[in-house]
Design a protein around this motif. Structure first.
Motif, PDB file in Angstrom:
ATOM      1  N   UNK A 174      33.632 100.167  42.909  1.00 58.45           N
ATOM      2  CA  UNK A 174      32.681  99.082  43.787  1.00 58.45           C
ATOM      3  C   UNK A 174      31.447  99.207  42.948  1.00 58.45           C
ATOM      4  N   UNK A 175      31.060 100.282  42.458  1.00 56.60           N
ATOM      5  CA  UNK A 175      29.808  99.785  41.557  1.00 56.60           C
ATOM      6  C   UNK A 175      29.625  98.926  40.319  1.00 56.60           C
ATOM      7  N   UNK A 176      30.985  99.173  39.659  1.00 61.88           N
ATOM      8  CA  UNK A 176      31.362  98.132  38.709  1.00 61.88           C
ATOM      9  C   UNK A 176      31.510  96.899  39.159  1.00 61.88           C
ATOM     10  N   UNK A 177      31.956  96.456  40.148  1.00 63.57           N
ATOM     11  CA  UNK A 177      31.858  94.936  40.581  1.00 63.57           C
ATOM     12  C   UNK A 177      30.585  94.470  41.279  1.00 63.57           C
ATOM     13  N   UNK A 178      30.006  95.450  41.735  1.00 56.71           N
ATOM     14  CA  UNK A 178      28.427  94.884  42.128  1.00 56.71           C
ATOM     15  C   UNK A 178      27.613  94.699  41.000  1.00 56.71           C
ATOM     16  N   UNK A 179      27.874  95.483  39.812  1.00 50.80           N
ATOM     17  CA  UNK A 179      27.119  95.524  38.777  1.00 50.80           C
ATOM     18  C   UNK A 179      27.604  94.058  37.781  1.00 50.80           C
ATOM     19  N   UNK A 180      28.757  93.832  38.031  1.00 51.71           N
ATOM     20  CA  UNK A 180      29.274  92.496  37.460  1.00 51.71           C
ATOM     21  C   UNK A 180      28.727  91.468  37.957  1.00 51.71           C
ATOM     22  N   UNK A 181      28.625  91.456  39.287  1.00 56.32           N
ATOM     23  CA  UNK A 181      28.158  90.153  39.957  1.00 56.32           C
ATOM     24  C   UNK A 181      26.847  90.183  39.885  1.00 56.32           C
ATOM     25  N   UNK A 182      25.845  91.314  39.832  1.00 63.48           N
ATOM     26  CA  UNK A 182      24.726  91.284  39.795  1.00 63.48           C
ATOM     27  C   UNK A 182      24.369  90.560  38.378  1.00 63.48           C
ATOM     28  N   UNK A 183      25.302  90.724  37.156  1.00 59.98           N
ATOM     29  CA  UNK A 183      25.009  90.240  35.848  1.00 59.98           C
ATOM     30  C   UNK A 183      25.558  88.566  36.168  1.00 59.98           C
ATOM     31  N   UNK A 184      26.597  88.374  36.355  1.00 59.49           N
ATOM     32  CA  UNK A 184      27.150  86.997  36.235  1.00 59.49           C
ATOM     33  C   UNK A 184      26.449  86.233  37.416  1.00 59.49           C
ATOM     34  N   UNK A 185      26.011  86.656  38.564  1.00 57.59           N
ATOM     35  CA  UNK A 185      25.411  86.235  39.557  1.00 57.59           C
ATOM     36  C   UNK A 185      26.546  85.524  40.473  1.00 57.59           C
ATOM     37  N   UNK A 217      35.459  86.764  44.929  1.00 60.08           N
ATOM     38  CA  UNK A 217      34.779  85.605  45.472  1.00 60.08           C
ATOM     39  C   UNK A 217      32.943  85.799  45.648  1.00 60.08           C
ATOM     40  N   UNK A 218      32.479  86.945  45.707  1.00 59.42           N
ATOM     41  CA  UNK A 218      31.223  87.310  45.827  1.00 59.42           C
ATOM     42  C   UNK A 218      30.550  87.038  44.341  1.00 59.42           C
ATOM     43  N   UNK A 219      31.301  86.550  43.553  1.00 59.39           N
ATOM     44  CA  UNK A 219      30.882  85.971  42.272  1.00 59.39           C
ATOM     45  C   UNK A 219      31.067  84.714  42.072  1.00 59.39           C
ATOM     46  N   UNK A 220      31.626  83.997  43.203  1.00 63.91           N
ATOM     47  CA  UNK A 220      31.850  82.717  43.353  1.00 63.91           C
ATOM     48  C   UNK A 220      33.531  82.454  42.727  1.00 63.91           C
ATOM     49  N   UNK A 221      34.302  83.316  42.186  1.00 58.49           N
ATOM     50  CA  UNK A 221      35.487  83.005  41.863  1.00 58.49           C
ATOM     51  C   UNK A 221      36.475  83.044  43.075  1.00 58.49           C
ATOM     52  N   UNK A 222      37.264  81.991  43.201  1.00 55.09           N
ATOM     53  CA  UNK A 222      38.200  82.051  44.366  1.00 55.09           C
ATOM     54  C   UNK A 222      39.268  83.221  44.165  1.00 55.09           C
ATOM     55  N   UNK A 223      39.325  83.346  42.999  1.00 53.95           N
ATOM     56  CA  UNK A 223      40.793  84.216  42.530  1.00 53.95           C
ATOM     57  C   UNK A 223      40.145  85.253  41.318  1.00 53.95           C
ATOM     58  N   UNK A 224      40.644  86.470  41.459  1.00 53.31           N
ATOM     59  CA  UNK A 224      40.415  87.494  40.341  1.00 53.31           C
ATOM     60  C   UNK A 224      41.644  88.273  40.402  1.00 53.31           C
ATOM     61  N   UNK A 225      42.061  88.318  38.972  1.00 52.45           N
ATOM     62  CA  UNK A 225      43.455  89.019  38.907  1.00 52.45           C
ATOM     63  C   UNK A 225      43.435  90.022  37.571  1.00 52.45           C
ATOM     64  N   UNK A 226      44.402  91.055  37.686  1.00 47.85           N
ATOM     65  CA  UNK A 226      44.647  92.259  36.641  1.00 47.85           C
ATOM     66  C   UNK A 226      45.975  92.031  36.378  1.00 47.85           C
TER      67      UNK A 226
END
Lengths: 200, 467
Positions: free
Chosen positions: B182-193, B225-234
């Motif tokens: 959770x911290x990682x994805x919040x950090x990523x969103x904080x960085x890329x907007x 989606x919180x970073x604006x991307x409709x899809x995220x995948x691994x």
């Protein structure tokens, strides 16, 4: 469902000077329990538009007298972010908007607009800024938006070209039912399913 | 053959038809349906005299507006009740499998899909919900759609889509102790907007992502989606296959399925339209301070000064956000006191999340004046937690232990913040009024939320004394 076609529209421009307006603001969750597709305009921007006692919030942009009856909404970057709720374009359309102009829109919201006869137009930050200035200077400022030519202009000589994805433009111009369009390719869907053994 | 990304492989395998001037007709393998975004779609089918093309590829549950209190009682809100009954009737009429309110497997649609084995690598998955991106954790192309598109998929099992661009988010290295997905994805969103991913499908890569469990990967993909991307995948790997093996809806010939899935990962040398890279070592526990998930800082930071943002629009947004959140610039995050704690949502309500939170809470009490609740993501998660005794740990600490649903992530049911209340929440959106009109949401990990419940304010989980 066939769409209301969109060719050309002239209307008053209202501004919402905020970035990242999310769909929770456009239509708060308490109104998502309804099972109808209509009548959402009264709830548009509800928590911003009304004070706790139910009266109109005079501070909120859309409540200004000069923006009454506006049908074009000019706003900022990333409009419509967040939830996929199509209630957001339903509410905007039902309120009376036909055109939205912003530097960018969130993907799901952008798609949803076209399915409801609402035209989202992306312009550069500079062009959006220019329009904000004109609305500020001239109460009752109007724009004409022509989807056939993909141009918009005012009565003072300003004219901007814009681009809209070709297929969405075509569907909106002609008010096409996209499900019916896809079903014209029923044979290809069936062939695809056979190839994958789906429904066998 | 040219090198392809995971996304391209899935996309190409699902193209039904392409022609110039038209969007691609893309086949959908799994359509998840819930009560809020489907009634108008079913009504559209009825009005046009259309049927559901592939009911067997469609699965429904009720999660958004359902109460999380005693399920044997009638639903107090008649409008919510009607929406639930409408889904029930629609599923019956169109022959769709429904995990109803009284079904022991009912839960948040993005929790039960993977849990029951519906979600599989290589699939196209859609749902009338933006957090459908969660399922991308399995190497599926999964994204949220609007109600018109729900109707389109019901009628045709296809969608008209424009191919998105691809974006690689690479994270390398080990996450420090106490720092979670959770911290990682919040950090990523904080960085890329919050609009950094708009127009893209994200693929998360790198050693950090590989080291995450399936549940942690879901947390990451969930917030794409919180970073604006409709899809995220691994990309799928051994962890993916092990997670799926033996699940009720997993493929019968599992080894053959795995052989197919192994072809999915991005080929060496494949190109993304955009790539960004982060170091896991730099991530600290995150807390949002504003009214979008990109307004986030580390727990040891202070509330930022709006004037510190270079962009005038960001300055204005920060000012508005601080006013709404009733926060002063320069306030240390750890001094922010909270009234409520919500542990739940499709981001963080799985068994590992609850274990993590319970580990923090064990031997402590919820701080005086704080109301804290745990809402498991599904009936299955709830039972598992009860078997492990987690519910006892939570209850003894003073947490409420609820039934499964979306609950206070979006406050469509009776679980809402009161105006002015401040909440540490493991959910995904801190928008104005999201958890209740006038409510103030701070997004955090389950461990951080649990610690905040005990202390009554945010604390750095890295210094926690576990009992």
């Amino acid at each position: 469902m066939p769409l209301k076609p969109f060719r050309r529209h002239t209307g008053v421009v209202a501004t919402l000077d905020r970035v990242d307006v999310d769909t929770d603001q456009i239509i708060p969750k308490q109104f998502l329990k309804r099972i109808e597709r209509t009548g959402f305009g009264q709830f548009l921007f509800y928590d911003w538009r009304y004070l706790p006692d139910g009266s109109e919030n005079p501070e909120f942009e859309l409540n200004r007298p000069e923006f009454r009856g506006a049908s074009i909404l000019l706003t900022r970057r990333n409009f419509g972010c967040g939830s996929s709720r199509e209630h957001a374009p339903w509410a905007l359309e039902d309120y009376g908007f036909r055109v939205l102009i912003a530097p960018s829109f969130a993907d799901i919201f952008y798609n949803n607009c076209f399915k409801n006869g609402l035209l989202p137009i992306t312009l550069s930050e500079e062009q959006v800024e220019e329009l904000f200035g004109r609305v500020r200077r001239r109460p009752g400022y109007q724009l004409t938006v022509d989807l056939e030519q993909c141009r918009l202009w005012d009565q003072e000589g300003l004219e901007f070209a814009f681009t809209v994805p070709e297929f969405q433009r075509h569907c909106l111009l002609h008010g096409l039912d996209q499900i019916a369009l896809t079903l014209q390719h029923e044979d290809k869907i069936l062939a695809y399913e056979r190839r994958r053994g789906i429904g066998a | 053959m040219s090198a392809k990304t995971l996304f391209e492989k899935i996309w190409e395998a699902h193209v039904v038809h392409e022609e110039p001037g038209m969007q691609t007709i893309l086949y959908i393998d799994l359509h998840l349906v819930h009560e809020v975004t489907s009634p108008q779609a079913f009504e559209g089918l009825r009005l046009a005299g259309r049927r559901v093309r592939r009911p067997e590829l469609t699965v429904a549950t009720m999660d958004h507006n359902v109460p999380t209190t005693d399920r044997s009682l009638p639903i107090a809100d008649p409008v919510a009740q009607k929406q639930i009954e409408t889904l029930r009737r629609n599923c019956q009429e169109f022959g769709i499998k429904l995990y109803d309110l009284n079904d022991p497997r009912q839960g948040i649609v993005h929790v039960i899909g993977p849990e029951l084995g519906y979600t599989q690598p290589g699939m196209t998955i859609v749902c009338g919900d933006s957090h459908t991106s969660t399922h991308g954790a399995f190497g599926a192309l999964a994204f949220g759609i609007g109600t018109s598109e729900v109707e389109h998929v019901l009628a045709t099992q296809c969608l008209l889509q424009t191919k998105p661009k691809t974006m690689e988010v690479r994270v390398e290295g080990e996450l420090p102790p106490g720092v979670t997905a959770k911290d990682l994805i919040l950090y990523i969103i904080g960085r890329i907007g919050t609009h950094g991913g708009t127009g893209y499908c994200i693929e998360y890569t790198g050693s950090t992502i590989r080291s995450l469990s399936m549940e942690q990967r879901m947390t990451v993909c969930n917030m794409s989606i919180e970073a604006g991307a409709r899809a995220g995948m691994i990309a799928p790997d051994e962890k993916t296959y092990e997670y799926l093996r033996g699940r009720p809806m997993a493929p019968k010939d599992f080894d053959r399925a795995v052989a197919q899935w192994e072809k999915l990962p991005t080929d060496p040398g494949a190109q993304y339209d955009r790539s960004v890279q982060f170091q896991a070592q730099e991530v600290v526990p995150q807390v949002t301070w504003g009214t979008n998930p990109g307004q986030v800082v580390g727990v040891t930071d202070v509330v930022p000064d709006p004037d510190s943002f270079p962009d005038p629009n960001d300055r204005k947004a920060a000012r508005r956000a601080l006013q709404y959140m009733d926060l002063e610039p320069g306030t240390p995050i750890e001094q922010i006191r909270i009234d409520r704690v919500f542990i739940g949502s499709c981001t963080n309500s799985r068994i590992e999340d609850l274990r993590e939170a319970a580990r923090v809470v064990r031997g402590y009490r919820v701080a005086p004046g704080v109301e804290a609740m745990v809402v498991p993501g599904s009936g299955t998660v709830k039972r598992q937690a009860e078997q492990e005794g987690l519910d006892r740990i939570f209850r003894e600490a003073g947490f409420q232990w609820r039934e499964a649903g979306c609950s206070m992530c979006l406050g469509m049911n009776p679980d809402v913040l009161q105006p002015g209340q401040r909440c540490a929440s493991t959910s995904n959106r801190n928008f104005e009024g999201r958890q209740g009109k006038g409510g103030r949401t701070h997004l955090v990990s389950p461990a951080m939320a649990a610690a905040a419940a005990v202390m009554g304010h945010f604390v750095d989980i890295r210094n926690w004394e576990y009992r």
